[in-house]
Motif scaffolding. Structure first.
Motif, PDB file in Angstrom:
ATOM      1  N   LEU A   4       0.836  -1.204   0.000  1.00 13.81           N
ATOM      2  CA  LEU A   4       0.000   0.000   0.000  1.00 13.81           C
ATOM      3  C   LEU A   4       0.869   1.252   0.000  1.00 13.81           C
ATOM      4  N   ILE A   5       1.823   1.301   0.892  1.00 15.12           N
ATOM      5  CA  ILE A   5       2.711   2.464   0.998  1.00 15.12           C
ATOM      6  C   ILE A   5       3.515   2.646  -0.285  1.00 15.12           C
ATOM      7  N   ASN A   6       4.037   1.552  -0.836  1.00 20.40           N
ATOM      8  CA  ASN A   6       4.804   1.645  -2.076  1.00 20.40           C
ATOM      9  C   ASN A   6       3.973   2.212  -3.218  1.00 20.40           C
ATOM     10  N   LEU A   7       2.711   1.808  -3.299  1.00 18.98           N
ATOM     11  CA  LEU A   7       1.839   2.351  -4.345  1.00 18.98           C
ATOM     12  C   LEU A   7       1.600   3.839  -4.123  1.00 18.98           C
ATOM     13  N   ILE A   8       1.260   4.216  -2.906  1.00 20.98           N
ATOM     14  CA  ILE A   8       0.978   5.623  -2.605  1.00 20.98           C
ATOM     15  C   ILE A   8       2.190   6.502  -2.874  1.00 20.98           C
ATOM     16  N   LEU A   9       3.375   6.009  -2.546  1.00 24.58           N
ATOM     17  CA  LEU A   9       4.593   6.803  -2.733  1.00 24.58           C
ATOM     18  C   LEU A   9       4.940   7.031  -4.206  1.00 24.58           C
ATOM     19  N   GLN A  10       4.266   6.321  -5.105  1.00 26.56           N
ATOM     20  CA  GLN A  10       4.449   6.585  -6.535  1.00 26.56           C
ATOM     21  C   GLN A  10       3.822   7.923  -6.927  1.00 26.56           C
ATOM     22  N   PHE A  11       2.966   8.449  -6.059  1.00 25.65           N
ATOM     23  CA  PHE A  11       2.204   9.655  -6.386  1.00 25.65           C
ATOM     24  C   PHE A  11       2.622  10.871  -5.576  1.00 25.65           C
ATOM     25  N   GLY A  12       3.646  10.738  -4.759  1.00 26.00           N
ATOM     26  CA  GLY A  12       4.131  11.866  -3.967  1.00 26.00           C
ATOM     27  C   GLY A  12       4.959  11.356  -2.796  1.00 26.00           C
ATOM     28  N   ASN A  13       5.473  12.289  -2.041  1.00 24.59           N
ATOM     29  CA  ASN A  13       6.327  11.930  -0.905  1.00 24.59           C
ATOM     30  C   ASN A  13       5.578  12.047   0.409  1.00 24.59           C
ATOM     31  N   LEU A  14       5.850  11.109   1.289  1.00 28.68           N
ATOM     32  CA  LEU A  14       5.339  11.148   2.658  1.00 28.68           C
ATOM     33  C   LEU A  14       6.519  10.905   3.589  1.00 28.68           C
ATOM     34  N   ASN A  15       6.556  11.648   4.694  1.00 31.71           N
ATOM     35  CA  ASN A  15       7.608  11.382   5.675  1.00 31.71           C
ATOM     36  C   ASN A  15       7.160  10.249   6.597  1.00 31.71           C
ATOM     37  N   LYS A  16       8.056   9.828   7.465  1.00 31.46           N
ATOM     38  CA  LYS A  16       7.784   8.691   8.349  1.00 31.46           C
ATOM     39  C   LYS A  16       6.544   8.936   9.214  1.00 31.46           C
ATOM     40  N   GLN A  17       6.416  10.138   9.740  1.00 30.77           N
ATOM     41  CA  GLN A  17       5.276  10.490  10.592  1.00 30.77           C
ATOM     42  C   GLN A  17       3.963  10.430   9.800  1.00 30.77           C
ATOM     43  N   GLN A  18       3.967  10.909   8.564  1.00 34.20           N
ATOM     44  CA  GLN A  18       2.762  10.873   7.725  1.00 34.20           C
ATOM     45  C   GLN A  18       2.387   9.431   7.380  1.00 34.20           C
ATOM     46  N   ILE A  19       3.396   8.605   7.115  1.00 42.06           N
ATOM     47  CA  ILE A  19       3.132   7.192   6.819  1.00 42.06           C
ATOM     48  C   ILE A  19       2.525   6.513   8.044  1.00 42.06           C
ATOM     49  N   GLU A  20       3.060   6.777   9.214  1.00 44.42           N
ATOM     50  CA  GLU A  20       2.504   6.193  10.440  1.00 44.42           C
ATOM     51  C   GLU A  20       1.072   6.654  10.663  1.00 44.42           C
ATOM     52  N   PHE A  21       0.798   7.932  10.396  1.00 38.28           N
ATOM     53  CA  PHE A  21      -0.567   8.454  10.533  1.00 38.28           C
ATOM     54  C   PHE A  21      -1.499   7.733   9.555  1.00 38.28           C
ATOM     55  N   LEU A  22      -1.058   7.600   8.307  1.00 37.06           N
ATOM     56  CA  LEU A  22      -1.856   6.917   7.296  1.00 37.06           C
ATOM     57  C   LEU A  22      -2.163   5.486   7.737  1.00 37.06           C
ATOM     58  N   LEU A  23      -1.144   4.780   8.205  1.00 39.84           N
ATOM     59  CA  LEU A  23      -1.344   3.385   8.628  1.00 39.84           C
ATOM     60  C   LEU A  23      -2.254   3.269   9.842  1.00 39.84           C
ATOM     61  N   SER A  24      -2.311   4.322  10.658  1.00 41.68           N
ATOM     62  CA  SER A  24      -3.201   4.295  11.826  1.00 41.68           C
ATOM     63  C   SER A  24      -4.667   4.420  11.411  1.00 41.68           C
ATOM     64  N   LYS A  25      -4.913   4.818  10.186  1.00 40.64           N
ATOM     65  CA  LYS A  25      -6.284   5.046   9.696  1.00 40.64           C
ATOM     66  C   LYS A  25      -6.824   3.881   8.874  1.00 40.64           C
ATOM     67  N   VAL A  26      -6.028   2.846   8.702  1.00 39.13           N
ATOM     68  CA  VAL A  26      -6.420   1.729   7.851  1.00 39.13           C
ATOM     69  C   VAL A  26      -6.739   0.506   8.710  1.00 39.13           C
ATOM     70  N   GLU A  27      -7.668  -0.314   8.249  1.00 43.04           N
ATOM     71  CA  GLU A  27      -7.938  -1.585   8.930  1.00 43.04           C
ATOM     72  C   GLU A  27      -8.017  -2.698   7.893  1.00 43.04           C
ATOM     73  N   MET A  28      -7.708  -3.909   8.306  1.00 43.65           N
ATOM     74  CA  MET A  28      -7.759  -5.054   7.401  1.00 43.65           C
ATOM     75  C   MET A  28      -9.124  -5.720   7.502  1.00 43.65           C
ATOM     76  N   LEU A  29      -9.684  -6.029   6.345  1.00 41.00           N
ATOM     77  CA  LEU A  29     -10.952  -6.757   6.276  1.00 41.00           C
ATOM     78  C   LEU A  29     -10.796  -7.919   5.313  1.00 41.00           C
ATOM     79  N   GLU A  30     -11.608  -8.941   5.525  1.00 38.85           N
ATOM     80  CA  GLU A  30     -11.640 -10.068   4.604  1.00 38.85           C
ATOM     81  C   GLU A  30     -13.042 -10.196   4.047  1.00 38.85           C
ATOM     82  N   PHE A  31     -13.103 -10.498   2.757  1.00 38.32           N
ATOM     83  CA  PHE A  31     -14.375 -10.721   2.084  1.00 38.32           C
ATOM     84  C   PHE A  31     -14.345 -12.114   1.492  1.00 38.32           C
ATOM     85  N   LYS A  32     -15.414 -12.852   1.703  1.00 33.64           N
ATOM     86  CA  LYS A  32     -15.540 -14.174   1.094  1.00 33.64           C
ATOM     87  C   LYS A  32     -16.005 -13.989  -0.347  1.00 33.64           C
TER      88      LYS A  32
END
Length: 189
Positions: A4-32
């Protein structure tokens, strides 16, 4: 998370703090298989990044026939973006074709990224632009080509999907019957 981070970084730069903030806003889900990420008649709830599996966009035409509009697989975002952003009722379905594992942002968390990360709106706009361009590149040939050429274009556009999704979905996407698709597959082997 790294994909996810690698894809997003193709479109601009994020520092470590911004990446951590972004990851704090995401959750994993599974769909059958056959579950819906988004349904017609309801407001889409998530922007999802596909870790494992395949989704399809589909709708029912005025004759009640199910039409597959597009496929999204691993390493890509899947969302009915216009309806999600405007919080409007969707007119099509986003359905899991296989069992899927996704990272999702709900609307509140997605908006918090825009309100917190400087430059996120431009990154988001570029991500959407890339997704739309890719979708158009994959769909455009389907309008003017014969059925065999459309199938060969499908294989080229979605090489990893041909053995993972039902042929009925492929036929629907190509705008042909399943019987026609079977004949085409036999002739090109």
């Amino acid at each position: 998370m790294e994909a996810l981070i690698n894809l997003i970084l193709q479109f601009g730069n994020l520092n470590k703090q911004q990446i951590e903030f972004l990851l704090s806003k995401v959750e994993m889900l599974e769909f059958k298989k056959d579950d819906y990420l988004s349904e017609a008649g309801k407001v889409p709830r998530y922007v999802a990044f596909v870790l494992e599996g395949v989704f399809r966009f589909c709708y029912y035409n005025n004759r009640g026939q199910e039409i597959t509009n597009y496929f999204v697989d691993e390493g890509n975002f899947v969302v009915d973006n216009q309806k999600f952003e405007s919080e409007m009722v969707a007119s099509e379905y986003v359905q899991a074709v296989t069992d899927c594992k996704v990272l999702v942002f709900n609307k509140k968390n997605w908006d918090q990224l825009s309100n917190t990360i400087v430059g996120w709106e431009m990154m988001k706009a570029n991500m959407v632009k890339k997704c739309l361009t890719l979708a158009m590149e994959r769909r455009s040939p389907l309008v003017s080509e014969d059925a065999t050429t459309r199938y060969l274009s499908f294989i080229e556009a979605f090489p990893s999907l041909i053995n993972r999704i039902p042929l009925s979905y492929v036929a629907s996407y190509l705008g042909i019957t399943q019987q026609s698709l079977s004949r085409i597959r036999r002739t090109i082997r």
